[in-house]
Design an enzyme around this catalytic site. Structure first.
Site, short mmCIF file in Angstrom:
data_model
loop_
_atom_site.label_atom_id
_atom_site.label_comp_id
_atom_site.label_asym_id
_atom_site.label_seq_id
_atom_site.Cartn_x
_atom_site.Cartn_y
_atom_site.Cartn_z
N HIS A 127 0.81 -1.23 0.00
CA HIS A 127 0.00 0.00 0.00
C HIS A 127 0.84 1.27 0.00
O HIS A 127 1.89 1.36 0.63
CB HIS A 127 -1.05 -0.01 1.12
CG HIS A 127 -0.55 0.11 2.53
ND1 HIS A 127 -0.35 1.31 3.14
CD2 HIS A 127 -0.26 -0.83 3.48
CE1 HIS A 127 0.04 1.12 4.40
NE2 HIS A 127 0.12 -0.18 4.62
N ASP A 134 5.68 2.21 6.98
CA ASP A 134 4.42 1.49 6.78
C ASP A 134 3.63 2.26 5.74
O ASP A 134 3.01 3.27 6.07
CB ASP A 134 3.69 1.41 8.13
CG ASP A 134 2.32 0.77 8.01
OD1 ASP A 134 1.99 0.26 6.93
OD2 ASP A 134 1.57 0.81 9.00
N GLU A 192 -5.31 1.63 2.25
CA GLU A 192 -5.21 0.46 3.12
C GLU A 192 -5.49 0.83 4.56
O GLU A 192 -6.16 0.11 5.29
CB GLU A 192 -3.80 -0.15 2.99
CG GLU A 192 -3.65 -1.53 3.67
CD GLU A 192 -3.26 -1.48 5.13
OE1 GLU A 192 -3.30 -2.53 5.79
OE2 GLU A 192 -2.92 -0.40 5.66
N GLU A 193 -4.96 1.99 4.97
CA GLU A 193 -5.02 2.38 6.38
C GLU A 193 -6.43 2.71 6.85
O GLU A 193 -6.67 2.87 8.04
CB GLU A 193 -4.09 3.58 6.63
CG GLU A 193 -2.60 3.27 6.43
CD GLU A 193 -2.00 2.40 7.54
OE1 GLU A 193 -2.73 2.02 8.47
OE2 GLU A 193 -0.79 2.10 7.45
N ASP A 246 3.76 -5.89 3.81
CA ASP A 246 3.48 -4.80 4.75
C ASP A 246 4.48 -4.86 5.89
O ASP A 246 5.29 -5.78 5.97
CB ASP A 246 2.04 -4.92 5.28
CG ASP A 246 1.42 -3.55 5.55
OD1 ASP A 246 2.14 -2.63 5.95
OD2 ASP A 246 0.20 -3.41 5.36
N HIS A 252 3.45 3.21 13.23
CA HIS A 252 2.51 4.34 13.27
C HIS A 252 3.04 5.51 14.09
O HIS A 252 2.28 6.24 14.72
CB HIS A 252 1.11 3.91 13.72
CG HIS A 252 0.37 3.18 12.63
ND1 HIS A 252 -1.00 2.95 12.64
CD2 HIS A 252 0.79 2.62 11.47
CE1 HIS A 252 -1.37 2.30 11.56
NE2 HIS A 252 -0.29 2.08 10.83
ZN ZN Z 1 0.61 -1.02 6.54
#
Ligand code: ZN
Length: 347
Positions: free
Chosen positions: A62, A176, A206-207, A229, A317
Site C-alpha cells: 500500500h 508502513d 489500506e489504512e 506490509d 505508526h
Molecule cells: Zn501497513
C-alpha cells in the site's frame, strides 16, 4: 536506500496517493509489460509470463500513510483535523507537519499540538491526561485571513520527518508501507522469467480499511495473493518476550495470522521451504491485532490463497518507524524466489 528515503518522505494520506504513485510509476516503467491506474487510484503493474492461461499472482503493497485531512479552519487560522488512519495521540505532541494547500498547490509548514494550556501553566492532573485526537490543531504561524486564502477544508496534512540511515537500520515516517513498496519495486527490477503472470499492485486506502485492495483484487481475480506490509517488532525495553511478534533484523516475517486474515497454510509451508532452501533468514509472525491487504485479497470473489510477507518495524505508526536493511533484502530475495518457483498448490 536512496529510493526508500525518497519514498518515506513523500506525502500520501489515504485518497491522496498521487505523489507516491507518480514516483513509483517512473521507477518501474521499464521493468513491466503493462501499467495502468484504476478508478480508486491503485497502480497496477503487470509482468507477463508469456504463457497463455498462466496463473495470476497478485502482490500488493500500500502507498498510503496515516495522516490528516483539514476539517475546519478557525478565524485565527488554526486548523482542526480529521485523522485518516490509526494514530496514537501520545505520538503527536510538538510535531512539524506539512499542509498541502490546494489553493496554489503550496506546501506550508506548521506545528501540531493539542489545544489547552501549555505545560508551565497546567495542573499536575492536566499533565497526566493524554488529549484525544480531536484536540490537536495545526498552527501555521500566519494570520487567519492568509490561512483562509491558502487552505481549504479537505486539504491533506502529513507529518514531517527526515529519513535517516543509521547503518544497519533506517528510520523515518511512512515506512508502513513504503518499505513494502520498496520491496515490490526492487523485486520487479530483479525478477527474471516467471511461470506466473505477476500483477504488482500498489494499493490505495489500506489504512482506512483495505479499500484499494478490495477493488483491485476483484479486477485481478488472483489465483494466489501476497501482501507486503510492515509488522510490529516489539523487541524494545520493558516489552515482554511473549509480546514481541517479531524482532528487528532477524529476517523477513512469514505471517501465520493477524486479525484480518489467516494465511493459507500451504503457502506458509511453501514459503518456509523456499526460505530454507535459499538461505533467507525468516521468522514466523502471529499478530493479535491489525491486518494487511491480504485480508481483502483472500476474500475477494470466491477467495484466493493468500499470505503476507511482513517487514519487522519498531515504533509502528509513529514518525520514527525503524526497519532493518537485512530484513528488506531478505524479503526481496524470498519474494523473488517465490515468484520464480511459481508456488504450485499441493496435489
Ligand atoms: Zn501497513
Amino acid at each position: 536506500m536512496n529510493m526508500l528515503s525518497e519514498l518515506s518522505e513523500l506525502a500520501g494520506v489515504p485518497g491522496r496517493e498521487e505523489r507516491v504513485r507518480a514516483y513509483i510509476e517512473e521507477r518501474i516503467r521499464d521493468h513491466v509489460d503493462e501499467l495502468h491506474v484504476d478508478a480508486l487510484g491503485n497502480l497496477h503493474a503487470v509482468k507477463r509470463s508469456g504463457t497463455k492461461g498462466a496463473r495470476r499472482l497478485m502482490v500488493a503493497a500500500h502507498m498510503d500513510e496515516i495522516g490528516f485531512i483539514v476539517r475546519y479552519v478557525d478565524d485565527a487560522g488554526f486548523l482542526r483535523l480529521q485523522p485518516v488512519g490509526g494514530f496514537d495521540p501520545r505520538n503527536l505532541f510538538a510535531r512539524q507537519v506539512t499542509v498541502h494547500a490546494s489553493h496554489g498547490d503550496q506546501e506550508l509548514i506548521g506545528v501540531l499540538n493539542p489545544a489547552g494550556r501549555p505545560v508551565h501553566l497546567s495542573s499536575a492532573e492536566e499533565r497526566s491526561k493524554v488529549p484525544k485526537l480531536d484536540a490537536f490543531y495545526v498552527d501555521l504561524g500566519l494570520s487567519g485571513e492568509r490561512v483562509k486564502e491558502l487552505v481549504r477544508v479537505g486539504d491533506m496534512v502529513t507529518l514531517r520527518q527526515p529519513f535517516a540511515d543509521l547503518g544497519d537500520v533506517v528510520t523515518g515516517k511512512a515506512l508502513d508501507d513504503r518499505a513494502g513498496c520498496w520491496i515490490l519495486i526492487e523485486t520487479l527490477r530483479r525478477l527474471g522469467s516467471t511461470a506466473l503472470d505477476v500483477h504488482a499492485v500498489f494499493t490505495v486506502q489500506e489504512e482506512v480499511g483495505l479499500r484499494g485492495a478490495t477493488t483491485s483484487a476483484y479486477k485481478v481475480a488472483p489465483d494466489l495473493a501476497i501482501a507486503l506490509d510492515t509488522t510490529l517488532a516489539v523487541d524494545t525495553p520493558d516489552a515482554p518476550a511473549e509480546l514481541r511478534v517479531t524482532q528487528l533484523g532477524k529476517g523477513t516475517a512469514i505471517k501465520v495470522m493477524d486479525s484480518h486474515s489467516i494465511s493459507t497454510r500451504w503457502l506458509v509451508d511453501a514459503m518456509i521451504d523456499l526460505a530454507e532452501r535459499h538461505g533467507v533468514p525468516y521468522q514466523l509472525e502471529v499478530l493479535p491485532l491489525g491486518g494487511t491487504d491480504a485480508g481483502a485479497m483472500q476474500r475477494s470473489r470466491e477467495g484466493a490463497p493468500s499470505i503476507t510477507l511482513s517487514t519487522p518495524s519498531r515504533y509502528v505508526h509513529t514518525v520514527t518507524e525503524m526497519v532493518a536493511k537485512a530484513d528488506l533484502e531478505a524479503a526481496v530475495t524470498l519474494l523473488t524466489a517465490t515468484i520464480e518457483d511459481g508456488l504450485a498448490p499441493p496435489a
